[in-house]
Design a protein around this motif. Structure first.
Motif, mmCIF file in Angstrom:
data_model
loop_
_atom_site.group_PDB
_atom_site.id
_atom_site.type_symbol
_atom_site.label_atom_id
_atom_site.label_comp_id
_atom_site.label_asym_id
_atom_site.label_seq_id
_atom_site.Cartn_x
_atom_site.Cartn_y
_atom_site.Cartn_z
ATOM 1 N N VAL A 139 0.831 -1.205 0.000
ATOM 2 C CA VAL A 139 0.000 0.000 0.000
ATOM 3 C C VAL A 139 0.864 1.253 0.000
ATOM 4 O O VAL A 139 0.593 2.218 -0.732
ATOM 5 N N ALA A 140 1.928 1.257 0.805
ATOM 6 C CA ALA A 140 2.726 2.469 0.974
ATOM 7 C C ALA A 140 3.570 2.783 -0.263
ATOM 8 O O ALA A 140 3.705 3.960 -0.640
ATOM 9 N N ALA A 141 4.141 1.760 -0.899
ATOM 10 C CA ALA A 141 5.077 2.003 -2.012
ATOM 11 C C ALA A 141 4.438 2.764 -3.169
ATOM 12 O O ALA A 141 4.961 3.807 -3.600
ATOM 13 N N PRO A 142 3.290 2.290 -3.726
ATOM 14 C CA PRO A 142 2.711 3.060 -4.834
ATOM 15 C C PRO A 142 2.204 4.422 -4.408
ATOM 16 O O PRO A 142 2.219 5.376 -5.199
ATOM 17 N N LEU A 143 1.759 4.536 -3.148
ATOM 18 C CA LEU A 143 1.286 5.830 -2.665
ATOM 19 C C LEU A 143 2.427 6.846 -2.631
ATOM 20 O O LEU A 143 2.309 7.971 -3.146
ATOM 21 N N VAL A 144 3.534 6.442 -2.054
ATOM 22 C CA VAL A 144 4.698 7.333 -1.973
ATOM 23 C C VAL A 144 5.252 7.614 -3.364
ATOM 24 O O VAL A 144 5.634 8.752 -3.693
ATOM 25 N N MET A 145 5.298 6.580 -4.207
ATOM 26 C CA MET A 145 5.824 6.750 -5.560
ATOM 27 C C MET A 145 5.001 7.771 -6.348
ATOM 28 O O MET A 145 5.548 8.675 -6.992
ATOM 29 N N SER A 146 3.671 7.641 -6.301
ATOM 30 C CA SER A 146 2.823 8.541 -7.077
ATOM 31 C C SER A 146 2.962 9.981 -6.593
ATOM 32 O O SER A 146 3.006 10.919 -7.401
ATOM 33 N N LEU A 147 3.045 10.187 -5.278
ATOM 34 C CA LEU A 147 3.204 11.542 -4.754
ATOM 35 C C LEU A 147 4.575 12.111 -5.109
ATOM 36 O O LEU A 147 4.696 13.300 -5.459
ATOM 37 N N ALA A 148 5.617 11.285 -5.036
ATOM 38 C CA ALA A 148 6.955 11.751 -5.383
ATOM 39 C C ALA A 148 7.039 12.134 -6.861
ATOM 40 O O ALA A 148 7.600 13.183 -7.222
ATOM 41 N N VAL A 149 6.468 11.294 -7.724
ATOM 42 C CA VAL A 149 6.485 11.590 -9.157
ATOM 43 C C VAL A 149 5.665 12.844 -9.441
ATOM 44 O O VAL A 149 6.068 13.702 -10.239
ATOM 45 N N SER A 150 4.514 12.985 -8.795
ATOM 46 C CA SER A 150 3.677 14.167 -9.003
ATOM 47 C C SER A 150 4.397 15.432 -8.559
ATOM 48 O O SER A 150 4.320 16.474 -9.236
ATOM 49 N N ALA A 151 5.096 15.360 -7.430
ATOM 50 C CA ALA A 151 5.865 16.521 -6.975
ATOM 51 C C ALA A 151 6.945 16.877 -7.986
ATOM 52 O O ALA A 151 7.178 18.062 -8.293
ATOM 53 N N TYR A 152 7.601 15.866 -8.534
ATOM 54 C CA TYR A 152 8.625 16.103 -9.554
ATOM 55 C C TYR A 152 8.019 16.751 -10.795
ATOM 56 O O TYR A 152 8.541 17.754 -11.317
ATOM 57 N N ILE A 153 6.896 16.200 -11.275
ATOM 58 C CA ILE A 153 6.288 16.696 -12.511
ATOM 59 C C ILE A 153 5.785 18.114 -12.351
ATOM 60 O O ILE A 153 6.122 19.017 -13.127
ATOM 61 N N TYR A 154 4.955 18.331 -11.354
ATOM 62 C CA TYR A 154 4.193 19.577 -11.252
ATOM 63 C C TYR A 154 4.917 20.685 -10.493
ATOM 64 O O TYR A 154 4.521 21.849 -10.596
ATOM 65 N N ASP A 155 5.956 20.334 -9.720
ATOM 66 C CA ASP A 155 6.596 21.347 -8.891
ATOM 67 C C ASP A 155 8.093 21.499 -9.116
ATOM 68 O O ASP A 155 8.659 22.519 -8.716
ATOM 69 N N CYS A 156 8.730 20.510 -9.718
ATOM 70 C CA CYS A 156 10.199 20.551 -9.814
ATOM 71 C C CYS A 156 10.728 20.527 -11.247
ATOM 72 O O CYS A 156 11.903 20.860 -11.456
ATOM 73 N N ALA A 157 9.926 20.125 -12.205
ATOM 74 C CA ALA A 157 10.446 19.883 -13.557
ATOM 75 C C ALA A 157 10.273 21.067 -14.499
ATOM 76 O O ALA A 157 10.595 20.963 -15.682
ATOM 77 N N GLY A 158 9.762 22.197 -14.015
ATOM 78 C CA GLY A 158 9.599 23.367 -14.880
ATOM 79 C C GLY A 158 8.439 23.268 -15.846
ATOM 80 O O GLY A 158 8.404 23.984 -16.854
ATOM 81 N N LEU A 159 7.469 22.399 -15.542
ATOM 82 C CA LEU A 159 6.333 22.207 -16.452
ATOM 83 C C LEU A 159 5.600 23.519 -16.693
ATOM 84 O O LEU A 159 5.239 23.846 -17.829
ATOM 85 N N TYR A 160 5.362 24.285 -15.638
ATOM 86 C CA TYR A 160 4.579 25.515 -15.758
ATOM 87 C C TYR A 160 5.442 26.732 -16.098
ATOM 88 O O TYR A 160 4.898 27.825 -16.276
ATOM 89 N N GLU A 161 6.730 26.538 -16.188
ATOM 90 C CA GLU A 161 7.583 27.641 -16.605
ATOM 91 C C GLU A 161 7.655 27.764 -18.124
ATOM 92 O O GLU A 161 8.123 28.770 -18.658
ATOM 93 N N LEU A 162 7.251 26.699 -18.826
ATOM 94 C CA LEU A 162 7.146 26.675 -20.293
ATOM 95 C C LEU A 162 8.493 26.809 -20.992
ATOM 96 O O LEU A 162 8.544 27.109 -22.188
ATOM 97 N N GLY A 163 9.589 26.579 -20.259
ATOM 98 C CA GLY A 163 10.899 26.653 -20.899
ATOM 99 C C GLY A 163 11.139 25.548 -21.912
ATOM 100 O O GLY A 163 12.028 25.662 -22.750
ATOM 101 N N TRP A 164 10.363 24.485 -21.834
ATOM 102 C CA TRP A 164 10.487 23.367 -22.776
ATOM 103 C C TRP A 164 9.894 23.681 -24.140
ATOM 104 O O TRP A 164 10.106 22.951 -25.109
ATOM 105 N N LEU A 165 9.147 24.775 -24.233
ATOM 106 C CA LEU A 165 8.436 25.097 -25.470
ATOM 107 C C LEU A 165 9.375 25.789 -26.446
ATOM 108 O O LEU A 165 10.040 26.769 -26.083
#
Length: 384
Positions: free
Chosen positions: A54-80
């Motif tokens: 139960v804990a592993a996928p829960l932690v994994m999904s939150l960690a990946v979501s934090a990376y995507i939405y808060d750490c990877a520059g998705l909303y900075e649009l620098g990838w465009l």
């Protein structure tokens, strides 16, 4: 300029809007932890194993979501790519499905003359409690237009740039999805750009979200949708291993990029003219100035053609989508139209008539000059 998004806003919103799920998971983890502590062997082992499951996928999904939405520059649009950023004064269309996080970002970063927000949220179909909570926390921006996927309330060719950001996957049926993208194509200017950002149903998202990855569509499903809507992917960008941007450009933009490649090759071919045509022997009787004029003029013709090719390869979007670009394209169209006329009225027909290879070359280059002049003139007169 104040940031539009707060630190860790992405993962915080996921927990906030789905707190019932995380509360249930936390309760289950506490129960399994207590069981692992209190139960005798081997039941404590099974409880501990369940705790990890139960804990592993829960932690994994939150960690990946934090990376995507808060750490990877998705909303900075620098990838465009820079070519996809709308010109000053352009109209931008932002499409959402109940929760619009991208319009404020587009407004701040692009500062378009007009930002149109369209929301195809349907409470009868989008029944997830998380969406209702998101809409209460982040109400639609003033002026947002309610829409149906098969009929956007916009005139044809309204937007220079259309952005569907983590929204289009909510259109579940393939036929409806194709109709929706047909509407996006209609509402976007022929010279415009459509940008789609989505998770894909692939291995990376399976590892991150386990069964949740079924909510996304596969790459094959997306490509089938785009084909049905008459769209062709011009560029595919992996923003992260979990997020993909698909960019659709004007058909003429793709033609210009293809022409750019051909012109670069044509320019390089000029380097072999002297040897192939035997200029050293043919020009021997000429004066020095005439000989050097032929070499110098050929070099500058090749350089001009090379620069035309590089312009098309690097600035096709600007040639199609800006007034100055279209004027440049119109000039290039006149240039290549003149070259087409010279093919028939500047060169004597005796150079190729009755000669199989020379006739083939004459026909091929006539078609090439016609193609170049036709594309450039169309872009110059009508845009994309």
């Amino acid at each position: 300029m104040a940031p539009v998004r707060k630190p860790w806003q992405g993962v915080a919103n996921i927990v906030r809007f789905n707190w019932h799920f995380y509360a249930l998971a936390l309760g289950l983890l506490l129960a399994l932890g207590l069981a692992a502590w209190q139960l005798p062997a081997p039941l404590d082992y099974y409880a501990g194993f369940g705790l990890v499951l139960v804990a592993a996928p829960l932690v994994m999904s939150l960690a990946v979501s934090a990376y995507i939405y808060d750490c990877a520059g998705l909303y900075e649009l620098g990838w465009l790519p820079a070519s996809c950023i709308p010109a000053p004064g352009a109209t931008v269309l932002s499409v959402s499905a109940g929760f619009d996080e991208i319009s404020p970002v587009l407004q701040q970063r692009w500062q378009p003359d007009q930002l149109l927000a369209v929301d195809f949220y349907d409470p009868a179909r989008h029944t997830e409690v998380s969406i209702r909570r998101a809409r209460r926390a982040y109400p639609p921006r003033p002026g947002t237009l309610a829409a149906r996927t098969y009929a956007l309330p916009l005139p044809t060719a309204t937007a220079a740039t259309t952005v569907a950001f983590l929204a289009a996957h909510e259109v579940r049926e393939a036929a409806e999805r194709a109709a929706f993208f047909g509407e996006l194509r209609r509402a976007t200017q022929p010279s415009g750009t459509i940008i789609v950002v989505e998770h894909l149903r692939d291995a990376a998202n399976f590892l991150a979200y386990i069964i949740g990855f079924l909510h996304f569509h596969s790459r094959q499903a997306w490509l089938a949708t785009f084909r049905a809507a008459g769209l062709q992917v011009a560029q595919e960008i992996k923003i992260t291993p979990f997020i993909t941007a698909l960019i659709f450009s004007a058909p003429m933009q793709l033609q210009l990029e293809f022409i750019g490649g051909m012109l670069v090759v044509l320019a390089l071919l000029h380097g072999g003219f002297a040897r192939y045509f035997g200029w050293r022997r043919e020009f021997a009787p000429l004066s020095l100035i005439n000989r050097q004029m032929m070499y110098v003029h050929t070099f500058f013709i090749a350089l001009a053609v090379l620069l035309m090719g590089l312009l098309c390869l690097t600035s096709a979007a600007e040639l199609v989508g800006t007034a100055l670009g279209r004027r440049v394209a119109l000039g290039l169209g006149v240039f290549w139209l003149a070259r087409l006329l010279v093919q028939f009225f500047g060169y004597s027909a005796t150079l190729w008539r009755g000669k199989r290879f020379e006739t083939l070359i004459h026909v091929l280059f006539s078609l090439l000059w016609a193609y170049l002049s036709g594309v450039f003139l169309l872009v110059g007169l009508h845009g994309g």
